[in-house]
Motif scaffolding. Structure first.
Motif, PDB file in Angstrom:
ATOM      1  N   VAL A 147      19.541 -47.698 -70.120  1.00  0.00           N
ATOM      2  CA  VAL A 147      20.357 -48.900 -69.903  1.00  0.00           C
ATOM      3  C   VAL A 147      19.668 -49.819 -68.898  1.00  0.00           C
ATOM      4  CG1 VAL A 147      22.552 -49.764 -68.986  1.00  0.00           C
ATOM      5  CG2 VAL A 147      22.540 -47.814 -70.553  1.00  0.00           C
ATOM      6  N   ALA A 148      19.102 -49.237 -67.845  1.00  0.00           N
ATOM      7  CA  ALA A 148      18.444 -50.043 -66.811  1.00  0.00           C
ATOM      8  C   ALA A 148      17.240 -50.803 -67.357  1.00  0.00           C
ATOM      9  CB  ALA A 148      18.021 -49.149 -65.649  1.00  0.00           C
ATOM     10  N   ASP A 149      16.471 -50.171 -68.245  1.00  0.00           N
ATOM     11  CA  ASP A 149      15.259 -50.857 -68.733  1.00  0.00           C
ATOM     12  C   ASP A 149      15.510 -51.698 -69.985  1.00  0.00           C
ATOM     13  OD1 ASP A 149      15.187 -49.155 -70.990  1.00  0.00           O
ATOM     14  OD2 ASP A 149      13.586 -47.887 -70.202  1.00  0.00           O
ATOM     15  N   GLY A 150      16.768 -51.747 -70.436  1.00  0.00           N
ATOM     16  CA  GLY A 150      17.113 -52.605 -71.559  1.00  0.00           C
ATOM     17  C   GLY A 150      16.911 -51.998 -72.934  1.00  0.00           C
ATOM     18  N   THR A 151      16.463 -50.738 -72.992  1.00  0.00           N
ATOM     19  CA  THR A 151      16.328 -50.080 -74.293  1.00  0.00           C
ATOM     20  C   THR A 151      17.678 -49.975 -74.982  1.00  0.00           C
ATOM     21  OG1 THR A 151      14.432 -48.797 -73.492  1.00  0.00           O
ATOM     22  CG2 THR A 151      15.543 -47.976 -75.466  1.00  0.00           C
ATOM     23  N   LEU A 152      18.706 -49.710 -74.179  1.00  0.00           N
ATOM     24  CA  LEU A 152      20.080 -49.650 -74.686  1.00  0.00           C
ATOM     25  C   LEU A 152      20.918 -50.706 -73.979  1.00  0.00           C
ATOM     26  CD1 LEU A 152      20.696 -45.783 -74.631  1.00  0.00           C
ATOM     27  CD2 LEU A 152      20.380 -47.203 -76.675  1.00  0.00           C
ATOM     28  N   PRO A 153      21.896 -51.276 -74.672  1.00  0.00           N
ATOM     29  CA  PRO A 153      22.814 -52.200 -73.996  1.00  0.00           C
ATOM     30  C   PRO A 153      23.776 -51.424 -73.111  1.00  0.00           C
ATOM     31  CG  PRO A 153      23.554 -51.837 -76.239  1.00  0.00           C
ATOM     32  CD  PRO A 153      22.221 -51.130 -76.100  1.00  0.00           C
ATOM     33  N   ALA A 154      24.498 -52.141 -72.281  1.00  0.00           N
ATOM     34  CA  ALA A 154      25.543 -51.513 -71.471  1.00  0.00           C
ATOM     35  C   ALA A 154      26.510 -50.769 -72.389  1.00  0.00           C
ATOM     36  CB  ALA A 154      26.283 -52.574 -70.669  1.00  0.00           C
ATOM     37  N   GLY A 155      27.147 -49.738 -71.831  1.00  0.00           N
ATOM     38  CA  GLY A 155      28.047 -48.976 -72.684  1.00  0.00           C
ATOM     39  C   GLY A 155      28.919 -48.022 -71.906  1.00  0.00           C
ATOM     40  N   TYR A 156      29.362 -46.997 -72.611  1.00  0.00           N
ATOM     41  CA  TYR A 156      30.311 -46.038 -72.059  1.00  0.00           C
ATOM     42  C   TYR A 156      29.796 -44.618 -72.275  1.00  0.00           C
ATOM     43  CZ  TYR A 156      33.321 -50.114 -72.120  1.00  0.00           C
ATOM     44  OH  TYR A 156      33.833 -51.365 -71.919  1.00  0.00           O
ATOM     45  N   PRO A 184      41.349 -31.145 -67.271  1.00  0.00           N
ATOM     46  CA  PRO A 184      41.322 -31.799 -65.957  1.00  0.00           C
ATOM     47  C   PRO A 184      39.899 -31.980 -65.448  1.00  0.00           C
ATOM     48  CG  PRO A 184      41.891 -29.491 -65.707  1.00  0.00           C
ATOM     49  CD  PRO A 184      41.827 -29.745 -67.191  1.00  0.00           C
ATOM     50  N   GLY A 185      39.710 -32.962 -64.590  1.00  0.00           N
ATOM     51  CA  GLY A 185      38.430 -33.145 -63.908  1.00  0.00           C
ATOM     52  C   GLY A 185      37.360 -33.845 -64.702  1.00  0.00           C
ATOM     53  N   ALA A 186      37.615 -34.145 -65.969  1.00  0.00           N
ATOM     54  CA  ALA A 186      36.617 -34.825 -66.788  1.00  0.00           C
ATOM     55  C   ALA A 186      36.853 -36.330 -66.714  1.00  0.00           C
ATOM     56  CB  ALA A 186      36.697 -34.350 -68.229  1.00  0.00           C
ATOM     57  N   SER A 187      35.790 -37.107 -66.962  1.00  0.00           N
ATOM     58  CA  SER A 187      35.901 -38.558 -66.800  1.00  0.00           C
ATOM     59  C   SER A 187      35.089 -39.292 -67.858  1.00  0.00           C
ATOM     60  CB  SER A 187      35.406 -38.960 -65.403  1.00  0.00           C
ATOM     61  OG  SER A 187      35.684 -40.326 -65.137  1.00  0.00           O
ATOM     62  N   ALA A 188      35.365 -40.576 -67.961  1.00  0.00           N
ATOM     63  CA  ALA A 188      34.544 -41.507 -68.731  1.00  0.00           C
ATOM     64  C   ALA A 188      33.893 -42.455 -67.728  1.00  0.00           C
ATOM     65  CB  ALA A 188      35.384 -42.271 -69.740  1.00  0.00           C
ATOM     66  N   TYR A 189      32.895 -43.216 -68.186  1.00  0.00           N
ATOM     67  CA  TYR A 189      32.142 -44.071 -67.277  1.00  0.00           C
ATOM     68  C   TYR A 189      31.699 -45.336 -68.002  1.00  0.00           C
ATOM     69  CZ  TYR A 189      31.729 -39.446 -65.218  1.00  0.00           C
ATOM     70  OH  TYR A 189      32.019 -38.186 -64.735  1.00  0.00           O
ATOM     71  N   ARG A 190      31.723 -46.444 -67.286  1.00  0.00           N
ATOM     72  CA  ARG A 190      31.080 -47.671 -67.736  1.00  0.00           C
ATOM     73  C   ARG A 190      29.707 -47.700 -67.093  1.00  0.00           C
ATOM     74  NH1 ARG A 190      30.293 -51.708 -71.421  1.00  0.00           N
ATOM     75  NH2 ARG A 190      29.619 -53.636 -70.402  1.00  0.00           N
ATOM     76  N   VAL A 191      28.671 -47.874 -67.892  1.00  0.00           N
ATOM     77  CA  VAL A 191      27.299 -47.911 -67.378  1.00  0.00           C
ATOM     78  C   VAL A 191      26.661 -49.223 -67.818  1.00  0.00           C
ATOM     79  CG1 VAL A 191      25.044 -46.785 -67.343  1.00  0.00           C
ATOM     80  CG2 VAL A 191      27.125 -45.389 -67.484  1.00  0.00           C
ATOM     81  N   GLU A 192      26.170 -49.984 -66.839  1.00  0.00           N
ATOM     82  CA  GLU A 192      25.523 -51.254 -67.148  1.00  0.00           C
ATOM     83  C   GLU A 192      24.371 -51.504 -66.191  1.00  0.00           C
ATOM     84  OE1 GLU A 192      28.715 -54.017 -67.033  1.00  0.00           O
ATOM     85  OE2 GLU A 192      29.281 -53.522 -64.991  1.00  0.00           O
ATOM     86  N   ARG A 193      23.547 -52.471 -66.539  1.00  0.00           N
ATOM     87  CA  ARG A 193      22.403 -52.824 -65.696  1.00  0.00           C
ATOM     88  C   ARG A 193      22.894 -53.691 -64.543  1.00  0.00           C
ATOM     89  NH1 ARG A 193      17.856 -56.545 -65.478  1.00  0.00           N
ATOM     90  NH2 ARG A 193      15.903 -55.380 -65.203  1.00  0.00           N
ATOM     91  N   GLY A 194      22.569 -53.260 -63.320  1.00  0.00           N
ATOM     92  CA  GLY A 194      22.994 -53.994 -62.141  1.00  0.00           C
ATOM     93  C   GLY A 194      22.062 -55.139 -61.803  1.00  0.00           C
ATOM     94  N   PRO A 195      22.397 -55.945 -60.808  1.00  0.00           N
ATOM     95  CA  PRO A 195      21.582 -57.118 -60.440  1.00  0.00           C
ATOM     96  C   PRO A 195      20.193 -56.753 -59.937  1.00  0.00           C
ATOM     97  CG  PRO A 195      23.351 -56.760 -58.851  1.00  0.00           C
ATOM     98  CD  PRO A 195      23.615 -55.835 -59.993  1.00  0.00           C
ATOM     99  N   ASP A 196      20.019 -55.521 -59.450  1.00  0.00           N
ATOM    100  CA  ASP A 196      18.706 -55.084 -58.963  1.00  0.00           C
ATOM    101  C   ASP A 196      17.890 -54.372 -60.026  1.00  0.00           C
ATOM    102  OD1 ASP A 196      19.293 -56.099 -56.423  1.00  0.00           O
ATOM    103  OD2 ASP A 196      20.263 -54.224 -55.814  1.00  0.00           O
ATOM    104  N   GLY A 197      18.411 -54.331 -61.254  1.00  0.00           N
ATOM    105  CA  GLY A 197      17.675 -53.692 -62.341  1.00  0.00           C
ATOM    106  C   GLY A 197      17.917 -52.210 -62.473  1.00  0.00           C
TER     107      GLY A 197
END
Length: 199
Positions: free
Chosen positions: A141-150, A173-186
């Motif tokens: 996600v950081a290098d742009g190979t994949l778009p932001a996602g979940y 219990p204890g499991a989660s989901a996450y939003r992952v995207e490229r931040g302003p610092d790459g």
């Protein structure tokens, strides 16, 4: 409801397990296998007649290749627009997205970027149970190979309405989901999404 086990070569044992899960219930279970040939005469009509399509895990790369040979990439676009619920686990989740990480090509995780892209996001599966999934997904996600996602821990599902995520749900219990995207610092930025616990 119909089951597709393409990602494991339509393993008969997995098909039997699917039917066993709904034995004695009101669910009208069916399956669509593509090996050695489709098990229904009209694949399009069969899929359009379903309320839910469930896709099992396995090799997402092989799944996508076989589906495209049979024209299912185009059929699923129509099925999705008709309002059929498209769901699945692992490869069966990745396939609806733009792509994600996969071990389809060997033990080293690599990107798959040619998902059906009904959902314009990337997808990270097994985020908590396979130690390389999180860092590899972050890097892609950081290098742009994949778009932001979940991404999801095992036992967590993503619920979309159209292309928008409306909630995450969990069976433990204890499991989660996450939003992952490229931040302003790459770098990749991960934000947890608390799932609703299913009773």
């Amino acid at each position: 409801m119909t089951y597709l086990g393409t990602a494991t070569g339509d393993d008969p044992a997995r098909v039997a397990t699917f039917y066993g899960a709904f034995a004695g219930s009101a669910v009208r279970a069916s399956h669509l296998s593509l090996f050695p040939m489709p098990t229904v005469a009209d694949v399009r009509a069969h899929l359009l007649a379903q309320d839910v399509v469930w896709v099992g895990g396995g090799s997402v790369a092989n799944l996508l290749a076989v589906w495209r040979v049979h024209g299912l990439d185009e059929v699923f676009q129509e099925v999705w627009q008709a309002g059929v619920v498209l769901a699945g686990v692992s490869a069966g989740s990745l396939c609806w997205h733009v792509g994600g990480t996969t071990d389809s090509f060997g033990p080293e995780l690599l990107p798959v970027t040619d998902g059906l892209a009904l959902l314009p996001h990337s997808n990270g599966v097994h985020h908590d149970s396979e130690e390389q999934r999180r860092p590899v997904y972050h890097r892609l996600v950081a290098d742009g190979t994949l778009p932001a996602g979940y991404a999801t821990d095992d036992g967590v599902g993503l619920v979309y309405r159209g292309t928008e995520l409306v909630e995450a749900v969990a069976d433990r219990p204890g499991a989660s989901a996450y939003r992952v995207e490229r931040g302003p610092d790459g770098d990749a930025v991960e934000r947890p999404i608390r799932p609703r616990r299913l009773s």
